[in-house]
Design a protein around this motif. Structure first.
Motif, PDB file in Angstrom:
ATOM      1  N   LEU A 266       0.861  -1.520   0.355  1.00  0.00           N
ATOM      2  CA  LEU A 266      -0.245  -0.185  -0.005  1.00  0.00           C
ATOM      3  C   LEU A 266       0.849   1.284  -0.212  1.00  0.00           C
ATOM      4  N   LEU A 267       2.203   1.778   0.898  1.00  0.00           N
ATOM      5  CA  LEU A 267       3.071   2.493   0.667  1.00  0.00           C
ATOM      6  C   LEU A 267       3.848   2.289  -0.559  1.00  0.00           C
ATOM      7  N   ALA A 268       4.006   1.392  -0.691  1.00  0.00           N
ATOM      8  CA  ALA A 268       4.340   1.483  -2.164  1.00  0.00           C
ATOM      9  C   ALA A 268       3.515   1.927  -3.793  1.00  0.00           C
ATOM     10  N   ALA A 269       2.039   2.561  -3.042  1.00  0.00           N
ATOM     11  CA  ALA A 269       1.460   2.406  -3.893  1.00  0.00           C
ATOM     12  C   ALA A 269       1.380   4.303  -3.870  1.00  0.00           C
ATOM     13  N   THR A 270       1.765   4.565  -3.022  1.00  0.00           N
ATOM     14  CA  THR A 270       0.945   6.239  -2.439  1.00  0.00           C
ATOM     15  C   THR A 270       2.115   6.837  -3.976  1.00  0.00           C
ATOM     16  N   ASP A 271       1.691   8.040  -4.366  1.00  0.00           N
ATOM     17  CA  ASP A 271       2.310   8.890  -5.785  1.00  0.00           C
ATOM     18  C   ASP A 271       2.719   9.923  -4.679  1.00  0.00           C
ATOM     19  N   PRO A 272       4.138  10.570  -4.761  1.00  0.00           N
ATOM     20  CA  PRO A 272       5.164  10.292  -5.796  1.00  0.00           C
ATOM     21  C   PRO A 272       5.554   8.370  -5.559  1.00  0.00           C
ATOM     22  N   ALA A 273       6.276   7.213  -5.671  1.00  0.00           N
ATOM     23  CA  ALA A 273       6.457   6.098  -5.109  1.00  0.00           C
ATOM     24  C   ALA A 273       7.437   6.642  -4.047  1.00  0.00           C
ATOM     25  N   PRO A 274       7.749   5.991  -3.186  1.00  0.00           N
ATOM     26  CA  PRO A 274       8.536   6.203  -2.087  1.00  0.00           C
ATOM     27  C   PRO A 274       9.765   4.824  -1.920  1.00  0.00           C
ATOM     28  N   SER A 275      11.045   4.906  -2.158  1.00  0.00           N
ATOM     29  CA  SER A 275      11.766   3.987  -2.132  1.00  0.00           C
ATOM     30  C   SER A 275      11.646   2.819  -0.782  1.00  0.00           C
ATOM     31  N   ALA A 276      12.079   1.855  -1.397  1.00  0.00           N
ATOM     32  CA  ALA A 276      12.007   0.742  -0.062  1.00  0.00           C
ATOM     33  C   ALA A 276      12.806   1.406   1.021  1.00  0.00           C
ATOM     34  N   SER A 277      13.712   2.397   1.479  1.00  0.00           N
ATOM     35  CA  SER A 277      14.276   2.492   2.744  1.00  0.00           C
ATOM     36  C   SER A 277      13.343   3.499   3.526  1.00  0.00           C
ATOM     37  N   ALA A 278      12.684   4.785   2.719  1.00  0.00           N
ATOM     38  CA  ALA A 278      11.190   5.137   3.018  1.00  0.00           C
ATOM     39  C   ALA A 278      10.077   3.751   3.920  1.00  0.00           C
ATOM     40  N   ILE A 279       9.535   3.443   3.144  1.00  0.00           N
ATOM     41  CA  ILE A 279       9.206   2.464   3.383  1.00  0.00           C
ATOM     42  C   ILE A 279       9.308   1.497   4.481  1.00  0.00           C
ATOM     43  N   ARG A 280      10.244   1.263   4.764  1.00  0.00           N
ATOM     44  CA  ARG A 280      10.840   0.484   5.310  1.00  0.00           C
ATOM     45  C   ARG A 280      10.897   2.095   6.925  1.00  0.00           C
ATOM     46  N   THR A 281      11.642   2.699   7.009  1.00  0.00           N
ATOM     47  CA  THR A 281      11.274   3.169   8.203  1.00  0.00           C
ATOM     48  C   THR A 281      10.010   3.750   8.338  1.00  0.00           C
ATOM     49  N   ALA A 282       9.161   4.318   6.859  1.00  0.00           N
ATOM     50  CA  ALA A 282       7.380   4.592   7.355  1.00  0.00           C
ATOM     51  C   ALA A 282       6.623   3.454   8.686  1.00  0.00           C
ATOM     52  N   LEU A 283       6.988   2.335   7.836  1.00  0.00           N
ATOM     53  CA  LEU A 283       6.479   1.370   8.652  1.00  0.00           C
ATOM     54  C   LEU A 283       6.919   0.830  10.067  1.00  0.00           C
ATOM     55  N   THR A 284       8.374   1.285  10.438  1.00  0.00           N
ATOM     56  CA  THR A 284       8.696   0.815  12.099  1.00  0.00           C
ATOM     57  C   THR A 284       8.123   2.180  13.117  1.00  0.00           C
ATOM     58  N   THR A 285       8.419   3.611  12.026  1.00  0.00           N
ATOM     59  CA  THR A 285       8.114   4.563  12.759  1.00  0.00           C
ATOM     60  C   THR A 285       6.441   4.817  12.805  1.00  0.00           C
ATOM     61  N   GLY A 286       5.989   4.384  12.245  1.00  0.00           N
ATOM     62  CA  GLY A 286       4.257   4.658  12.117  1.00  0.00           C
ATOM     63  C   GLY A 286       3.470   3.736  12.941  1.00  0.00           C
ATOM     64  N   ALA A 287       4.752   2.913  13.134  1.00  0.00           N
ATOM     65  CA  ALA A 287       3.628   1.764  14.286  1.00  0.00           C
ATOM     66  C   ALA A 287       3.252   1.889  15.632  1.00  0.00           C
ATOM     67  N   ARG A 288       2.183   1.606  16.074  1.00  0.00           N
ATOM     68  CA  ARG A 288       1.756   1.981  17.539  1.00  0.00           C
ATOM     69  C   ARG A 288       2.597   0.474  18.279  1.00  0.00           C
ATOM     70  N   ASN A 289       3.089   0.917  19.631  1.00  0.00           N
ATOM     71  CA  ASN A 289       3.830  -0.112  19.824  1.00  0.00           C
ATOM     72  C   ASN A 289       4.515  -1.394  19.821  1.00  0.00           C
ATOM     73  N   GLY A 290       5.430  -1.016  18.097  1.00  0.00           N
ATOM     74  CA  GLY A 290       6.557  -1.823  17.694  1.00  0.00           C
ATOM     75  C   GLY A 290       5.145  -2.435  16.831  1.00  0.00           C
ATOM     76  N   GLN A 291       4.001  -2.790  16.797  1.00  0.00           N
ATOM     77  CA  GLN A 291       2.842  -3.423  15.887  1.00  0.00           C
ATOM     78  C   GLN A 291       2.213  -2.768  14.598  1.00  0.00           C
ATOM     79  N   VAL A 292       2.273  -3.341  13.169  1.00  0.00           N
ATOM     80  CA  VAL A 292       2.208  -2.830  11.970  1.00  0.00           C
ATOM     81  C   VAL A 292       0.797  -2.020  12.042  1.00  0.00           C
ATOM     82  N   ASP A 293       0.667  -0.557  11.618  1.00  0.00           N
ATOM     83  CA  ASP A 293      -0.444   0.933  11.735  1.00  0.00           C
ATOM     84  C   ASP A 293      -0.788   1.036  10.395  1.00  0.00           C
ATOM     85  N   ALA A 294      -1.335   0.911   9.236  1.00  0.00           N
ATOM     86  CA  ALA A 294      -1.721   0.825   8.703  1.00  0.00           C
ATOM     87  C   ALA A 294      -1.176   2.565   8.369  1.00  0.00           C
TER      88      ALA A 294
END
Length: 466
Positions: A266-294
């Motif tokens: 889902l993150l990769a489908a946004t515009d402009p397309a983010p890099s893999a490192s940006a997706i990884r960072t967003a997944l971890t920094t956007g998490a709640r209590n270490g759990q994935v949060d879309a």
């Protein structure tokens, strides 16, 4: 080296029950999919995926590689299963002879809201099947490494790896580093032994290691863990279709991994397309209590270069209004809505910075009023929605014509008359949906009056003198 896949953590239950949903999370603009298995998908709500669907549901430019036991082409996948490769039998037939990979593909990318199977996380992402595990769930490190490299070479944006072992090898590290260098994000299962012992390739620093949690956010006892190497947790039991299309419960870090892969899609489908490192960072920094949060992950993506404004719409609103009016609104954006503004007749009424969006407006005496919503996203893009309503705070004019035991009532109003009522001794003795009516006054009437309502809800009472 021959190792087993993560099939020990897989439970297939023919009669799927629906776990209770997490009721602590608000879903203002949430999507409720019509897929048969959706009722049991507590993880979608727990990770706020159904909220994120309001803004993004995937894109065909995003490919999620399922490096597993292969993938059976189910109707729920549509035409999105790409040609893949079988490293077990060394051919290009990557069909599934176990079921593990097909269920992983369903968790990540089954079609959503199509009345089939379950709702995958990334509805429109492509699926690249890469078979590295045999019919028993066994595989070797050479094939693991070759599968990861193949996925990277064939355009995988996200690589979902629900396999592994306890041994760290240079070949596996090189493969993960190779995929990362090609712009792919490798997401790997932490393992199902309930220990802190590192599991590979998940524990390789370039990979994103995923553990499993239940509907209350607690770690499943079988999930490996360790703050030094497990990067994220995700729902570890998810409904998915088996090879025959039946829906079963798919549990293990094998299931949590494609869940995160779908969110990454889902993150990769946004515009402009983010890099893999940006997706990884967003997944971890956007998490709640270490759990994935879309939703949190979307909001954590860089908004630089975003030129697409939010989608915004009015909630239910009558064509004719009166008094103090509550105006609801909905707005979504792939990178997050910062605030909404409401204007009436060109004048700013209020600003709302958090969903559910709602505004209170004192309507004027009468007339056509132009309303406007302005929605802003994190990049400063603005989108408008407009509605015109009629304000009517003027009661209808009522004329009564008494004639013995009869009384004729006539009402007029700019927005139309809804009904007339005959009041006898303070109680309704007759009603008529229209503007002109002759009523009969019952015997014993001490007081008689006619009440008229217009279509906006304003009313006026006219006393009948006898």
């Amino acid at each position: 080296m021959l190792v087993r896949g993560l099939l020990a953590g897989l439970a297939v239950i023919a009669a799927l029950s629906a776990p209770a949903a997490d009721t602590t999370i608000g879903h203002t603009d949430a999507i409720t999919a019509n897929d048969p298995g959706y009722a049991g998908q507590w993880g979608v709500q727990h990770a706020r995926v159904n909220d994120a669907w309001s803004a993004v549901r995937g894109d065909a430019r995003v490919t999620i590689a399922i490096v597993d036991t292969g993938v059976t082409k189910l109707p729920d996948f549509g035409t999105r299963v790409l040609p893949g490769h079988d490293f077990v039998n060394n051919d290009d037939d990557a069909s599934d002879d176990n079921g593990h990979g097909t269920m992983a593909a369903g968790v990540a990318a089954a079609g959503g809201n199509n009345r089939l199977g379950v709702a995958g996380i990334c509805w429109f992402c492509q699926i690249l099947p890469v078979k590295v595990l045999d019919a028993t769930g066994a595989g070797n490190y050479d094939n693991f490494a070759a599968g990861i490299r193949y996925a990277a070479d064939h355009g995988a944006t996200i690589i979902s790896a629900s396999f592994g072992g306890n041994e760290d090898t240079q070949g596996l590290r090189d493969a993960v580093d190779y995929a990362t260098g090609k712009g792919a994000l490798v997401i790997a299962a932490a393992g199902n032994k309930g220990t802190t012992q590192p599991h590979f390739p998940a524990a390789i620093p370039a990979a994103l290691a995923v553990g499993g949690v239940d509907e209350k956010g607690a770690r499943y006892s079988w999930s490996n863990y360790g703050a030094s190497w497990v990067d994220l947790t995700a729902p570890g039991c998810n409904p998915a279709q088996q090879r025959n299309g039946a829906i079963g419960q798919y549990c293990g870090t094998s299931s949590a991994t494609p869940f995160v892969a779908g969110v990454a899609g889902l993150l990769a489908a946004t515009d402009p397309a983010p890099s893999a490192s940006a997706i990884r960072t967003a997944l971890t920094t956007g998490a709640r209590n270490g759990q994935v949060d879309a939703v949190g992950a979307l909001a954590a993506l860089p908004a630089d270069g975003d030129t697409t404004g939010p989608a915004v719409a009015f909630g239910a609103l009558a064509a004719t209004v009166r008094g103090l009016v509550t105006v609801g609104a909905a707005a979504v954006d792939q990178h997050g809505v910062t605030h909404l503004e409401m204007y009436a007749a060109g004048r700013l009424i209020a600003v709302d910075r958090a969903a559910p969006y709602s505004f209170t407006w004192q309507s004027p005496l009468s007339g056509l009023i132009a309303l406007e919503l302005r929605a802003y996203d994190r990049a400063g893009n603005m989108t408008t929605a407009r509605r015109t309503v009629r304000a009517d705070n003027v009661a209808p004019a009522v004329t009564v014509y008494p004639n013995g035991r009869k009384v004729t009532a006539r009402a007029t109003d700019a927005s139309g008359v809804a009904r007339l009522e005959l009041l006898v001794n303070g109680k309704v003795a007759g009603s008529y949906a229209g503007y002109l009516r002759q009523f009969t006054i019952p015997a014993g009437a001490r007081t008689v009056a006619v009440r008229a309502y217009d279509k906006a809800g304003n009313l006026r009472v006219a006393t009948v003198r006898r």
